[in-house]
Design a protein around this motif. Structure first.
Motif, PDB file in Angstrom:
ATOM      1  N   THR A  47      74.251-101.004 -24.923  1.00 26.77           N
ATOM      2  CA  THR A  47      73.155-100.448 -24.083  1.00 26.77           C
ATOM      3  C   THR A  47      72.939 -98.892 -24.156  1.00 26.77           C
ATOM      4  OG1 THR A  47      73.628-102.181 -22.430  1.00 26.77           O
ATOM      5  CG2 THR A  47      72.187-100.368 -21.750  1.00 26.77           C
ATOM      6  N   LEU A  48      71.581 -98.316 -24.469  1.00 27.98           N
ATOM      7  CA  LEU A  48      71.151 -97.081 -24.502  1.00 27.98           C
ATOM      8  C   LEU A  48      70.088 -96.915 -23.817  1.00 27.98           C
ATOM      9  CD1 LEU A  48      71.559 -94.308 -25.823  1.00 27.98           C
ATOM     10  CD2 LEU A  48      70.198 -94.926 -27.711  1.00 27.98           C
ATOM     11  N   LYS A  49      70.243 -96.114 -22.577  1.00 28.88           N
ATOM     12  CA  LYS A  49      69.374 -95.860 -21.511  1.00 28.88           C
ATOM     13  C   LYS A  49      69.910 -94.644 -20.578  1.00 28.88           C
ATOM     14  CE  LYS A  49      66.973 -97.519 -17.379  1.00 28.88           C
ATOM     15  NZ  LYS A  49      66.868 -98.790 -16.256  1.00 28.88           N
ATOM     16  N   MET A  50      68.721 -93.678 -20.781  1.00 31.74           N
ATOM     17  CA  MET A  50      68.961 -92.270 -20.267  1.00 31.74           C
ATOM     18  C   MET A  50      67.492 -91.740 -19.816  1.00 31.74           C
ATOM     19  SD  MET A  50      71.241 -89.233 -21.841  1.00 31.74           S
ATOM     20  CE  MET A  50      72.259 -88.201 -20.784  1.00 31.74           C
ATOM     21  N   PRO A  51      67.734 -90.984 -18.552  1.00 31.05           N
ATOM     22  CA  PRO A  51      66.212 -90.587 -18.280  1.00 31.05           C
ATOM     23  C   PRO A  51      65.809 -89.078 -18.865  1.00 31.05           C
ATOM     24  CG  PRO A  51      68.136 -90.117 -16.685  1.00 31.05           C
ATOM     25  CD  PRO A  51      68.513 -91.001 -17.650  1.00 31.05           C
ATOM     26  N   THR A  52      64.650 -89.051 -18.992  1.00 21.89           N
ATOM     27  CA  THR A  52      64.067 -87.697 -19.614  1.00 21.89           C
ATOM     28  C   THR A  52      64.425 -86.617 -18.593  1.00 21.89           C
ATOM     29  OG1 THR A  52      62.323 -88.781 -20.738  1.00 21.89           O
ATOM     30  CG2 THR A  52      62.187 -86.520 -20.403  1.00 21.89           C
ATOM     31  N   ALA A  53      65.080 -85.609 -18.968  1.00 21.71           N
ATOM     32  CA  ALA A  53      65.332 -84.434 -18.381  1.00 21.71           C
ATOM     33  C   ALA A  53      64.053 -83.807 -17.727  1.00 21.71           C
ATOM     34  CB  ALA A  53      66.296 -83.444 -19.141  1.00 21.71           C
TER      35      ALA A  53
END
Length: 431
Positions: A47-53
């Protein structure tokens, strides 16, 4: 071509997240001394999920718990990660980004790099320590000085007997210090060498008698996929004897031990540890634990006691000796910061530990992105966690305003929090 592959990987990853969510609600967080940890489900595509800074604008701040308030102690920093308060009340922050992971070999490597870049988690590292001084005592630092520069990904800091210690990614270095100085230019004296890269942070905590330093050194990889030899001297906490100059592994099997703190009634050393990836949103949980001299805590063979990770070539003897952690903090919360909070420091809060949860990048529903408190009684966690600062993450999970990391008690008794995406040091006090 690599960009096309990266898009394909991202699309497949998004599809896998939807599949993992389909037909079931979010898993219950694995939190506390007796967590319910879901059965491991190895992921062929991680899983690869990260919010934009996004950062903080127009006076926007994190949300403080009822009875508390928050203000910016210092703004406009560059990826502040860790904090240390000098004896005269000056506040130091280590500003650094992660070590370059090397060549991008696969489309997934490229997709991960692109995701981390969008989240402001990679880039040129400042490699400095900045000194902040609130001379007029109004809760905002009006003085700022470059305390040290040209360092090698600095993180942990300690001050003992006129000597300032820095935990660079490749080792611990000692420098002469004079009280009140705003800059150190002297040549350092190397005390210990560590393998750089991988989990690159090197936290430092001075022993209560001032004779030793404890240093957290994380693993190179997720589950020793580069071989056990590459992990020698990693995934552990070191003890450095300042009188003899010798160092030894104090405790091992700790995948990525970052924050370190002493519980004052027992004198026990505690740490927060980031666990392995690729087994599910809540499997296994990150954790807070006391650390026993000579203890082994499972990595990479097993987790939460003797739960075997069958992706790893096993060592039955070490599995049998693995110590179960004290307190689960939820899966992939990236719990990094840790400090002891004496009762009454913040109104309504008893004795306990403050934890900066940097936030997940590897689960279908994001977790962490807040500062929490775990109450203690008789030297042990005694109840559910409480929020101190929240709303670092947008409700739709598309972007983050900030990500909390290091936490410490400020010179005025406030709680200070380093925010490496918001480029801010937050100050928390009673309302």
């Amino acid at each position: 071509m690599s960009a096309i592959f990266a898009r394909i990987v991202a699309m497949i990853g998004a599809a896998m997240i939807l599949m993992r969510r389909f037909g079931q609600g979010p898993e219950k967080p694995a939190i506390g001394g007796a967590p319910i940890i879901p059965e491991a489900k190895a992921q062929r595509i991680p899983t690869l999920k990260m919010p934009t800074a996004r950062g903080w604008t127009d006076g926007h701040t994190p949300t403080a718990a009822p009875g508390l308030k928050v203000n910016a102690f210092a703004k406009g920093l560059k990826h502040p990660r860790w904090l240390h308060v000098l004896p005269n009340g000056d506040v130091l922050t280590a500003e650094a980004l992660g070590v370059d992971g090397g060549r991008i070999r696969t489309p997934f490597d490229y997709a991960m790099y692109s995701t981390m870049k969008r989240a402001a988690a990679v880039g040129k590292s400042p490699n400095r320590i900045t000194l902040l001084r609130d001379a007029d005592g109004d809760g905002v630092a009006e003085e700022r000085h470059t305390f040290m520069e040209g360092l090698n990904h600095p993180f942990g800091m300690a001050m003992l007997h006129g000597t300032f210690y820095v935990g660079n990614t490749d080792g611990v270095v000692a420098y002469p210090y004079s009280e009140g100085t705003t800059h150190i230019a002297a040549q350092g004296r190397r005390l210990a060498d560590f393998k750089p890269a991988g989990h690159w942070t090197r936290s430092i905590l001075a022993s209560q008698d001032g004779k030793k330093l404890y240093v957290g050194v994380g693993s190179l990889s997720n589950i020793a996929e580069n071989g056990f030899e590459a992990e020698e001297g990693r995934a552990c906490i070191y003890e450095l004897d300042l009188e003899t100059g010798r160092n030894r592994i104090f405790a091992g099997g700790l995948r990525n031990p970052v924050g370190l703190a002493f519980e004052p009634t027992t004198g026990d050393l505690w740490t927060v540890v980031n666990e392995r990836d690729g087994l599910g949103d809540e499997t296994p949980p990150d954790y807070l634990t006391s650390v026993k001299d000579g203890g082994f805590y499972g990595w990479p063979y097993c987790y939460w006691g003797q739960t075997v990770d069958d992706r790893v070539l096993q060592n039955p003897g070490l599995v049998a000796s693995a110590i179960r952690p004290d307190y689960a903090l939820g899966g992939h919360t990236a719990s990094l910061g840790l400090c002891w909070l004496p009762a009454g420091t913040l109104p309504g809060f008893p004795d306990g530990m403050v934890i900066g949860q940097h936030g997940s990048w590897n689960r279908s529903t994001l977790a962490g992105y807040k500062v929490i408190f775990v109450p203690f009684e008789n030297g042990k966690p005694s109840g559910p966690p409480r929020d101190i600062l929240t709303d670092f993450l947008a409700p739709d999970e598309k972007y983050s305003y900030g990500r909390p990391v290091g936490v410490t008690i400020g010179p005025d008794g406030s709680l200070l929090v380093a925010d490496d995406v918001g480029d801010v040091i937050w100050r928390v006090t009673g309302a």
